[in-house]
Design a protein around this motif. Structure first.
Motif, short mmCIF file in Angstrom:
data_model
loop_
_atom_site.label_atom_id
_atom_site.label_comp_id
_atom_site.label_asym_id
_atom_site.label_seq_id
_atom_site.Cartn_x
_atom_site.Cartn_y
_atom_site.Cartn_z
N PRO A 2 -6.22 1.32 -0.21
CA PRO A 2 -5.15 1.01 0.75
C PRO A 2 -3.99 0.27 0.09
CG PRO A 2 -7.02 -0.45 1.07
CD PRO A 2 -7.43 0.56 0.03
N ASP A 5 -0.94 -5.30 1.66
CA ASP A 5 -0.13 -5.76 2.79
C ASP A 5 0.77 -6.90 2.33
OD1 ASP A 5 1.00 -6.43 5.17
OD2 ASP A 5 -0.88 -6.94 6.18
N TYR A 20 6.81 -1.45 2.65
CA TYR A 20 5.41 -1.42 3.09
C TYR A 20 5.29 -0.66 4.41
CZ TYR A 20 0.97 -2.90 5.05
OH TYR A 20 -0.27 -2.90 5.62
N ARG A 21 6.16 -0.98 5.38
CA ARG A 21 6.12 -0.28 6.67
C ARG A 21 6.45 1.20 6.51
NH1 ARG A 21 8.77 -4.96 8.21
NH2 ARG A 21 10.77 -3.88 8.32
N ARG A 23 6.11 3.13 3.79
CA ARG A 23 5.03 3.85 3.10
C ARG A 23 3.81 4.00 4.00
NH1 ARG A 23 6.14 0.64 -2.56
NH2 ARG A 23 7.79 2.04 -3.29
N THR A 24 3.46 2.95 4.73
CA THR A 24 2.31 3.02 5.63
C THR A 24 2.53 4.07 6.71
OG1 THR A 24 1.88 0.68 5.24
CG2 THR A 24 0.82 1.66 7.14
N THR A 25 3.71 4.07 7.30
CA THR A 25 4.03 5.05 8.34
C THR A 25 3.96 6.47 7.80
OG1 THR A 25 5.47 3.44 9.42
CG2 THR A 25 5.79 5.75 10.02
N ASN A 28 0.33 7.50 7.10
CA ASN A 28 -0.38 7.77 8.36
C ASN A 28 0.05 9.10 8.96
OD1 ASN A 28 -1.92 5.45 8.27
ND2 ASN A 28 -0.44 4.24 9.42
#
Length: 164
Positions: A2, A5, A20-21, A23-25, A28
């Motif tokens: 993962p 954070d 971070y937001r 890449r995470t979005t 997902n």
């Protein structure tokens, strides 16, 4: 593995948090699309197009927009003149204690580099030199790891520039 954070780290910047937001979005969304595609009947061309899209998205997310390391520049000198050079991103030869998967793709590996002329006087393809080198960029405290990958006699060159 993962993503780390960064929102929980005290020294993270707004750019770190945004990346971070972002890449995470994106990750997902790719996972959801892959799961959806798994349960649908899809033709091969559509699956390949989707995979190529994911690959281009991943490549665009990998690049760090705020890289703090300058490029590694190799110069070929003739007397006091610089006659050829090569420029490599530092991230490609950077060493990490966190394991081989965290090191640069060419860290400690023998590679062929084609030097370029600093000022092209004659148009067209010219290769003034080709060198075979094993580059490793790391901290002085990691010298033991460097010596384990080294073969033969070593020449270490370093330059420190200070601004007044």
């Amino acid at each position: 593995q993962p993503l780390v954070d960064v929102t929980q780290k005290p020294n993270s910047t707004h750019l770190d948090q945004y990346l971070y937001r972002f890449r995470t979005t994106n990750l997902n969304q790719m996972v959801q699309a892959a799961l959806k595609m798994k349960h649908e009947d899809s033709d091969l061309q559509m699956v390949l197009d989707q995979a190529e899209d994911w690959l281009s998205r991943l490549k665009s997310m990998v690049e760090e927009p705020q890289n703090s390391l300058p490029d590694v520049v190799i110069w070929m000198l003739q007397g006091d003149r610089r006659v050829a050079y090569a420029r490599l991103p530092a991230r490609e030869v950077l060493f990490s204690r966190n394991g081989v998967s965290c090191c640069g793709k060419n860290c400690g590996r023998l590679q062929t580099i084609f030097l370029k002329c600093p000022q092209e006087e004659v148009p067209g393809p010219r290769i003034p030199a080709q060198i075979r080198v094993r580059l490793w960029l790391g901290l002085a405290v990691d010298e033991k790891e460097f010596n384990q990958t080294a073969e033969g006699r070593l020449s270490v060159f370093a330059e420190t520039v200070s601004q007044i």
